[in-house]
Design an enzyme around this catalytic site. Structure first.
Site, PDB file in Angstrom:
ATOM      1  N   SER A 172     -17.955  34.865 -18.502  1.00 16.35           N
ATOM      2  CA  SER A 172     -17.681  34.355 -17.149  1.00 16.35           C
ATOM      3  C   SER A 172     -17.880  32.853 -17.162  1.00 16.35           C
ATOM      4  O   SER A 172     -18.581  32.306 -18.026  1.00 16.35           O
ATOM      5  CB  SER A 172     -18.640  34.999 -16.139  1.00 16.35           C
ATOM      6  OG  SER A 172     -18.586  34.350 -14.876  1.00 16.35           O
ATOM      7  N   TYR A 188     -27.438  37.544 -13.298  1.00 16.14           N
ATOM      8  CA  TYR A 188     -26.136  37.703 -13.963  1.00 16.14           C
ATOM      9  C   TYR A 188     -25.919  36.598 -14.996  1.00 16.14           C
ATOM     10  O   TYR A 188     -25.489  36.864 -16.134  1.00 16.14           O
ATOM     11  CB  TYR A 188     -25.042  37.659 -12.901  1.00 16.14           C
ATOM     12  CG  TYR A 188     -23.640  37.898 -13.386  1.00 16.14           C
ATOM     13  CD1 TYR A 188     -23.200  39.185 -13.704  1.00 16.14           C
ATOM     14  CD2 TYR A 188     -22.729  36.852 -13.490  1.00 16.14           C
ATOM     15  CE1 TYR A 188     -21.894  39.408 -14.112  1.00 16.14           C
ATOM     16  CE2 TYR A 188     -21.422  37.071 -13.904  1.00 16.14           C
ATOM     17  CZ  TYR A 188     -21.008  38.349 -14.209  1.00 16.14           C
ATOM     18  OH  TYR A 188     -19.715  38.571 -14.620  1.00 16.14           O
TER      19      TYR A 188
END
Length: 322
Positions: A159, A172
């Protein structure tokens, strides 16, 4: 069951792919929804034999793939946090590929959690890391011998949050930064074996995937309540309930703000799997507007001093760019 037929010609495709006499096999770790689900269908169209990992073979996503795809697609029960599932999946892949090896592994299993560090519980950090980081590592280690056998590929989906930090994403982001480092180390170690390792870094696509939709969205909202209830009274007073609720308000609008479709990410994944010279990193812009702000910040982060980036991200955050 026979493996796939030779691929139809694609631009800049690695000629090695054509050398396996119809046994070009790819394993995708999570295919219930999102990028993995659509990638299975695309690779099936291209002629790959695909091993599609699903938490349950009876899930809606797994059943849809069985209906829509050819017999080249094999549904694997795969919970990346369970050693037994990973062992069985590796055994199945080896059996069906008949000793020729595995062309590629796509690690895309992931879950999310939001919140300030002082609100996030240690259980949240462990649960997300078990899937996003340790699951990725475990699946990779289990399948690397098969990938080395045919000098194949490992493609890890991380990401933009794995190259750029911002408030509320430590749970995350830790796992995505870790996955980036793991991928870089693995790429260097695999050079001598002819194995290529690529990283796909999606920007603002979260509203299209299952990570902030449906059951996962319900889980995140429920998690917010647990975070508040488990926080110390001093922390509650320092931040206030309104601050916590504000962090989660945007989740309901994620589908309105993200990219309109998954096409750019799927093209990056396809290139990473088939190109003769795949990129090491694919930072893929998403979002609805002309600019994916955090991808722009991610690119700036490679060049600007940390103090400058802290200032920019803080101003953007307070301005509502989240």
């Amino acid at each position: 069951m026979a493996c796939c037929q030779p691929l139809q010609p694609l631009a800049n495709v690695d000629p090695t792919i054509y050398c396996y006499l119809g046994t070009t096999c790819t394993c995708i770790s999570s295919t219930l929804s999102g990028f993995g689900h659509e990638l299975v269908k695309r690779l099936d169209q291209l002629g790959f034999t695909v091993f599609a990992g699903c938490l349950s073979e009876k899930s809606e996503g797994a059943q849809n793939l069985q209906k829509e795809c050819t017999r080249r697609v094999h549904i694997l029960k795969l919970d990346v946090t369970k050693s037994e599932d990973i062992r069985r999946a590796a055994d199945t892949v080896e059996k069906i590929c008949r000793g020729t090896g595995l062309w590629a592994l796509v690690n895309n299993a992931g879950i999310d959690s939001f919140g300030d560090v002082e609100f996030c519980t240690m259980e949240m950090y462990r649960r997300v890391a078990d899937v996003n980081l340790f699951g990725l590592i475990h699946v990779t280690k289990a399948l690397l011998p098969l990938i080395r056998k045919c000098k194949g590929r490992v493609v890890n989906v991380t990401s933009v949050k794995g190259i750029l930090s911002r408030p509320t994403i430590s749970v995350y982001g830790n796992t995505k930064f870790g996955a980036e480092n793991f991928s870089d180390c693995l790429r260097l170690e695999m050079r001598k074996f002819g194995v290529k390792v690529s990283i796909v870094e999606p920007g603002n696509f979260g509203g299209l995937t299952g990570i902030v939709r449906d059951q996962n969205l319900e889980r995140l909202m429920s998690e917010m309540e647990k975070m508040w209830e488990s926080a110390d009274e001093e922390v509650q007073e320092a931040y206030g309930r309104e601050h916590l609720e504000e962090q989660f308000t945007g989740l309901h609008k994620a589908s309105q703000n993200c990219a309109p479709n998954m096409g750019p990410v799927l093209r990056a994944l396809e290139d990473a799997l088939t190109s003769e010279t795949p990129a090491i990193r694919y930072l893929v812009d998403g979002g609805r507007g002309l600019i994916d702000w955090y991808n722009l910040f991610g690119r700036m982060n490679y060049y600007l001093p940390t103090e400058w980036m802290d200032f920019i991200i803080d101003k953007a955050w307070n301005f509502g760019i989240r």
